[in-house]
Design a protein around this motif. Sequence first.
Motif, PDB file in Angstrom:
ATOM      1  N   UNK A 133       0.813  -1.210   0.000  1.00  0.00           N
ATOM      2  CA  UNK A 133       0.000   0.000   0.000  1.00  0.00           C
ATOM      3  C   UNK A 133       0.842   1.253   0.000  1.00  0.00           C
ATOM      4  N   UNK A 134       1.879   1.269   0.850  1.00  0.00           N
ATOM      5  CA  UNK A 134       2.698   2.475   0.895  1.00  0.00           C
ATOM      6  C   UNK A 134       3.502   2.643  -0.375  1.00  0.00           C
ATOM      7  N   UNK A 135       3.901   1.528  -1.000  1.00  0.00           N
ATOM      8  CA  UNK A 135       4.592   1.648  -2.288  1.00  0.00           C
ATOM      9  C   UNK A 135       3.668   2.261  -3.324  1.00  0.00           C
ATOM     10  N   UNK A 136       2.400   1.841  -3.310  1.00  0.00           N
ATOM     11  CA  UNK A 136       1.433   2.426  -4.256  1.00  0.00           C
ATOM     12  C   UNK A 136       1.244   3.911  -3.962  1.00  0.00           C
ATOM     13  N   UNK A 137       1.173   4.257  -2.663  1.00  0.00           N
ATOM     14  CA  UNK A 137       0.996   5.672  -2.309  1.00  0.00           C
ATOM     15  C   UNK A 137       2.173   6.498  -2.809  1.00  0.00           C
ATOM     16  N   UNK A 138       3.392   5.948  -2.643  1.00  0.00           N
ATOM     17  CA  UNK A 138       4.566   6.707  -3.066  1.00  0.00           C
ATOM     18  C   UNK A 138       4.592   6.846  -4.587  1.00  0.00           C
ATOM     19  N   UNK A 139       4.224   5.769  -5.300  1.00  0.00           N
ATOM     20  CA  UNK A 139       4.180   5.858  -6.761  1.00  0.00           C
ATOM     21  C   UNK A 139       3.122   6.862  -7.207  1.00  0.00           C
ATOM     22  N   UNK A 140       1.977   6.865  -6.514  1.00  0.00           N
ATOM     23  CA  UNK A 140       0.916   7.831  -6.836  1.00  0.00           C
ATOM     24  C   UNK A 140       1.376   9.251  -6.591  1.00  0.00           C
ATOM     25  N   UNK A 141       2.067   9.424  -5.461  1.00  0.00           N
ATOM     26  CA  UNK A 141       2.522  10.772  -5.132  1.00  0.00           C
ATOM     27  C   UNK A 141       3.530  11.263  -6.155  1.00  0.00           C
ATOM     28  N   UNK A 142       4.347  10.323  -6.676  1.00  0.00           N
ATOM     29  CA  UNK A 142       5.336  10.727  -7.669  1.00  0.00           C
ATOM     30  C   UNK A 142       4.630  11.167  -8.950  1.00  0.00           C
ATOM     31  N   UNK A 143       3.512  10.535  -9.273  1.00  0.00           N
ATOM     32  CA  UNK A 143       2.846  10.864 -10.527  1.00  0.00           C
ATOM     33  C   UNK A 143       1.873  12.023 -10.383  1.00  0.00           C
ATOM     34  N   UNK A 144       1.156  12.113  -9.259  1.00  0.00           N
ATOM     35  CA  UNK A 144       0.093  13.110  -9.168  1.00  0.00           C
ATOM     36  C   UNK A 144       0.339  14.160  -8.094  1.00  0.00           C
ATOM     37  N   UNK A 145       1.395  14.037  -7.320  1.00  0.00           N
ATOM     38  CA  UNK A 145       1.763  15.023  -6.303  1.00  0.00           C
ATOM     39  C   UNK A 145       0.658  15.232  -5.274  1.00  0.00           C
ATOM     40  N   UNK A 146      -0.045  14.174  -4.921  1.00  0.00           N
ATOM     41  CA  UNK A 146      -1.094  14.340  -3.922  1.00  0.00           C
ATOM     42  C   UNK A 146      -1.302  13.025  -3.177  1.00  0.00           C
ATOM     43  N   UNK A 147      -1.762  13.145  -1.927  1.00  0.00           N
ATOM     44  CA  UNK A 147      -2.184  11.947  -1.198  1.00  0.00           C
ATOM     45  C   UNK A 147      -3.641  12.088  -0.782  1.00  0.00           C
ATOM     46  N   UNK A 148      -4.312  13.050  -1.364  1.00  0.00           N
ATOM     47  CA  UNK A 148      -5.716  13.265  -1.040  1.00  0.00           C
ATOM     48  C   UNK A 148      -6.563  12.321  -1.890  1.00  0.00           C
ATOM     49  N   UNK A 149      -7.410  11.522  -1.231  1.00  0.00           N
ATOM     50  CA  UNK A 149      -8.149  10.519  -2.012  1.00  0.00           C
ATOM     51  C   UNK A 149      -9.214  11.158  -2.876  1.00  0.00           C
ATOM     52  N   UNK A 150      -9.531  12.440  -2.651  1.00  0.00           N
ATOM     53  CA  UNK A 150     -10.466  13.089  -3.564  1.00  0.00           C
ATOM     54  C   UNK A 150      -9.819  13.384  -4.904  1.00  0.00           C
ATOM     55  N   UNK A 151      -8.510  13.550  -4.902  1.00  0.00           N
ATOM     56  CA  UNK A 151      -7.825  13.879  -6.145  1.00  0.00           C
ATOM     57  C   UNK A 151      -7.377  12.639  -6.897  1.00  0.00           C
ATOM     58  N   UNK A 152      -7.432  11.489  -6.260  1.00  0.00           N
ATOM     59  CA  UNK A 152      -7.008  10.257  -6.926  1.00  0.00           C
ATOM     60  C   UNK A 152      -8.253   9.639  -7.534  1.00  0.00           C
ATOM     61  N   UNK A 153      -8.611  10.096  -8.732  1.00  0.00           N
ATOM     62  CA  UNK A 153      -9.889   9.661  -9.293  1.00  0.00           C
ATOM     63  C   UNK A 153      -9.746   9.217 -10.746  1.00  0.00           C
ATOM     64  N   UNK A 154      -8.534   8.788 -11.144  1.00  0.00           N
ATOM     65  CA  UNK A 154      -8.396   8.437 -12.558  1.00  0.00           C
ATOM     66  C   UNK A 154      -9.053   7.107 -12.880  1.00  0.00           C
ATOM     67  N   UNK A 155      -9.374   6.315 -11.882  1.00  0.00           N
ATOM     68  CA  UNK A 155     -10.098   5.067 -12.140  1.00  0.00           C
ATOM     69  C   UNK A 155     -11.598   5.251 -11.968  1.00  0.00           C
ATOM     70  N   UNK A 156     -11.997   6.482 -11.655  1.00  0.00           N
ATOM     71  CA  UNK A 156     -13.413   6.725 -11.412  1.00  0.00           C
ATOM     72  C   UNK A 156     -14.116   6.951 -12.743  1.00  0.00           C
ATOM     73  N   UNK A 157     -15.256   6.370 -12.880  1.00  0.00           N
ATOM     74  CA  UNK A 157     -15.970   6.496 -14.153  1.00  0.00           C
ATOM     75  C   UNK A 157     -16.708   7.823 -14.203  1.00  0.00           C
TER      76      UNK A 157
END
Lengths: 168, 103
Positions: B79-103
């Motif tokens: 999980x933390x590896x995914x969070x770090x990879x996400x942060x590297x790509x999107x510069x955020x850890x806010x789950x409202x901003x992580x919505x690229x899989x949202x339809x």
Amino acid sequence: MELFDIAFFVFAFITVVSAFIVVFSKSVIYSAFSLLFTFFGVAALYVLLHADFIAVTQVLIYVGGILVLMLFGVMLTNKIVNVELKTGTLHTIPALLLVSVVAGTLGGLFYSTWKGDVAPPPPPFESTTKTLGEMLMTSYLLPFEIASVLLLVALMGAAMFARRRTKT
Amino acid sequence: MTISLDLHMYLGLSAMLFCIGVAGVLTRRNVIVVFMCIELMLNSVNLSLAAFSSQLGDPTGQVLVFLVMAVAAAEAAVGLAIVIALFRNKQTVNINDINILKW
């Protein structure tokens, strides 16, 4: 035996209060550090339950491993320049509703079995380490091996993920 | 009757911890705090397993606690590896901003 009761309530209080701080603290760092107290409280409760091996494992894995990992995650995902350690909350009303449903279910179960025929606890077994080791190596060998392979694969995958991709 | 070995006290504490964890998962926005709350819920389940094990005098529950801990460690690492990879790509850890899989 009175001492056991006092110890239980003290550790339960520490655990619950620090869990509340984990959830409701505005700062991620405060959450991480109060999670430390929650883990130690649960470890102490394991000791009260005569589960010595599990208590030591709790301290080793959770405090020594997972919490340090969490702190690394906090440090790596917060820009030092613009401090955004503070986080808000969202969806308070639906969350409150869902939590009250879960709490009501658990509480209903709790009270419907409150005066159940709880057998008097057997005399506590002594150090569980030897027993646990024998059980893990005989009747629970397959789950043990599966867990170890899962851990290996997961850690390798985590290292793959977190590594900065090199331009080749 | 000693309270310290009474199953109900431990189960009630475990239920309280679980509810606190559910509240955290549902309300917090930071992914890492959500992870902490998941660990909280795993801990509460472990506590009830250990309580049952102690009540029944059967160490099988403690074997289960051990295996749950191993899986929790794997989950936290991935999980933390995914969070770090996400942060590297999107510069955020806010789950409202992580919505690229949202339809």
